[in-house]
Design an enzyme around this catalytic site. Structure first.
Site, PDB file in Angstrom:
ATOM      1  N   GLY A   1       0.788  -1.229   0.000  1.00 35.90           N
ATOM      2  CA  GLY A   1       0.000   0.000   0.000  1.00 35.90           C
ATOM      3  C   GLY A   1       0.819   1.277   0.000  1.00 35.90           C
ATOM      4  O   GLY A   1       0.266   2.361   0.182  1.00 35.90           O
TER       5      GLY A   1
ATOM      6  N   CYS B   1     -16.308   3.419 -26.235  1.00 35.20           N
ATOM      7  CA  CYS B   1     -17.663   3.974 -26.292  1.00 35.20           C
ATOM      8  C   CYS B   1     -18.254   4.138 -24.907  1.00 35.20           C
ATOM      9  O   CYS B   1     -19.142   3.386 -24.482  1.00 35.20           O
ATOM     10  CB  CYS B   1     -18.544   3.085 -27.163  1.00 35.20           C
ATOM     11  SG  CYS B   1     -17.940   3.046 -28.850  1.00 35.20           S
TER      12      CYS B   1
END
Ligand SMILES: *Cc1c(COP(=O)(O)O)cnc(C)c1O
Length: 434
Positions: free
Chosen positions: A248, A361
């Site tokens: 992390g 799209c």
């Protein structure tokens, strides 16, 4: 100009990656193209290892390969003496095909299937990170069936949430990952695992989130894990050999990000664990970490070719490139930000704001908002720090082929994942003829 790349401009004024001219790479291998500067990957792994070596503790730097998994990547991680985390049969299979030493592989996941556990046990992976009670039963069954044994660790949720984007938090109590502490789940899991002669319980694991910039989340998690280990020793006469604080570690995506160096994170983790262990009169355990993003993120570049442009009076213009959410979904998925530069002249003054749009799209398929010089069709744009969770989350949405991945180092470049062909796109399709 972007300060990260000041040393990466060649005599022609072009952006270089791993000593290679980015325009040459785009020309030779096509766009969209994912390029890794391999020396940067090596540098990050070495930086994480350095402090552990200096502090003379037992340790493992385990590359969380979900950030970017390919045979070549596992090979580089292996060359640098890293361990690796896998989270699926597919990652495990890829690591094995790369001849990654199986004893240095840890298998993670909150819903490992029986087939995945069978594969892990059959091939003797280094550790299985047990996440839940269902998995204890399933693994126990697999071990019986194969008459085998395996090393395990328990993943707990330490109840710590690092300050980061909501989707990235995995350490808080309300999480799908790991055993809860306060309700006694973790203790119960420990007892079950200790009862099982086929499971060798090595230690305790937590992963508190992603893209973390502060040290205190790691301090709190490390202290908590030693606390738990000390209580387990007292209550169950069990001494954990390994404490794993997960990954992390944050990286710089945009100018506003101010990440710490790998060394700074490791220093604090080691110090906290040593201090807490001493306080509890607990033997200093092996300390493991699992960086993913911070190993490959800064090393990655996505190269795109500019195509159409759309100007709307009074509004920010759109410039469309030949990739998008199929090769990097992070901006659309969680508003991730990246720096974008004009590859043929990163030093040219940025004059105008653009929406850098993808070709997919979806109105949300916007890769970045960037200040750039005036652009024309055919220009190559480079997005920086795209190496983590970009290609690894790539899809074939709109039936676009996934890009090639190139490793560049010391002025040499090589394709390590081929560009998908149109034929590849249909190779699993079958005619319907009932
Ligand atoms: C995703 C993950 C990591 C790596 O996280 P980064 O933010 O990429 O460093 C490490 N450990 C576990 C258990 C993970 O799930």
């Amino acid at each position: 100009m972007n300060s990260q790349i000041t040393n990466q401009i060649n005599q022609a004024g072009h952006l270089t990656i791993g000593g290679m001219d980015s325009l040459e790479l785009a020309k030779e291998y096509g766009t969209p193209l994912v390029v890794y500067d391999v020396s940067q990957i090596r540098h990050q792994i070495r930086a994480f290892k350095k402090v552990f070596e200096e502090e003379q503790v037992n340790y493992a730097v385990s590359y969380a390969s979900k950030a970017f998994a390919s045979i070549a990547m596992y090979q580089v991680a292996n060359e640098e003496g890293a361990y690796t985390d896998v989270v699926s049969a597919g990652e495990l299979y890829t690591a094995m095909k790369a001849n990654f030493p199986i004893e240095r592989v840890s298998f993670h996941g909150n819903n490992k299937s029986k087939e995945e556990l069978e594969m892990a046990v059959k091939n003797h992976v280094g550790k299985i990170m047990i996440d839940n009670f269902y998995e204890i039963d399933l693994l126990s069954q697999v071990l019986e069936e194969q008459d085998s044994e395996i090393n395990v660790m328990l993943r707990i949720t330490p109840g710590i949430s690092a300050h980061t984007h909501e989707y990235d938090q995995t350490g808080q109590v309300d999480s799908k990952f790991g055993f809860d502490l306060d309700s006694g789940q973790a203790d119960k899991a420990l007892q079950e695992v200790l009862k099982n002669q086929r499971m060798h319980m090595l230690g305790i694991h937590a992963h508190i989130g992603s893209q973390i910039f502060e040290l205190n989340g790691f301090e709190m998690a490390a202290a908590k894990l030693v606390d738990v280990a000390a209580s387990w020793r007292k209550n169950y006469d069990y001494t954990a050999q390994i404490i794993n604080v997960g990954g992390g570690f944050g990286i710089k995506y945009v100018q506003e990000d101010h990440p710490l160096k790998p060394e700074e994170f490791v220093k604090v983790i080691v110090k906290t664990i040593k201090d807490e262990a001493t306080k509890h009169n607990f033997p200093i355990p092996e300390i493991d970490i699992e960086p993913g993003r911070s190993i490959v993120g800064p090393a990655g570049y996505n190269l795109y070719k500019v195509g159409s442009m759309k100007e709307i009076p009074g509004l920010v213009p759109y410039v469309a490139v030949d990739g998008g959410m199929g090769d990097n979904i992070r901006p659309a998925l969680y508003q991730a930000k990246y720096e974008t530069v004009l590859a043929n002249d990163p030093q040219r003054k940025a004059s105008q704001e653009f929406h850098v749009a993808g070709k997919y799209c979806e109105s949300g398929d916007i890769l970045a908002d960037a200040k750039l010089p005036s652009l024309k069709a055919g220009d190559i744009l480079a997005m920086l720090d795209t190496g983590a969770y970009g290609y690894s989350m790539a899809s074939n949405y709109n039936r676009n082929p996934r890009p090639a991945v190139v490793f560049a180092e010391n002025g040499k470049a090589q394709v390590v994942v081929k560009r998908e062909s149109l034929e590849d796109l249909i190779h699993l399709d079958q005619d319907y003829n009932i």
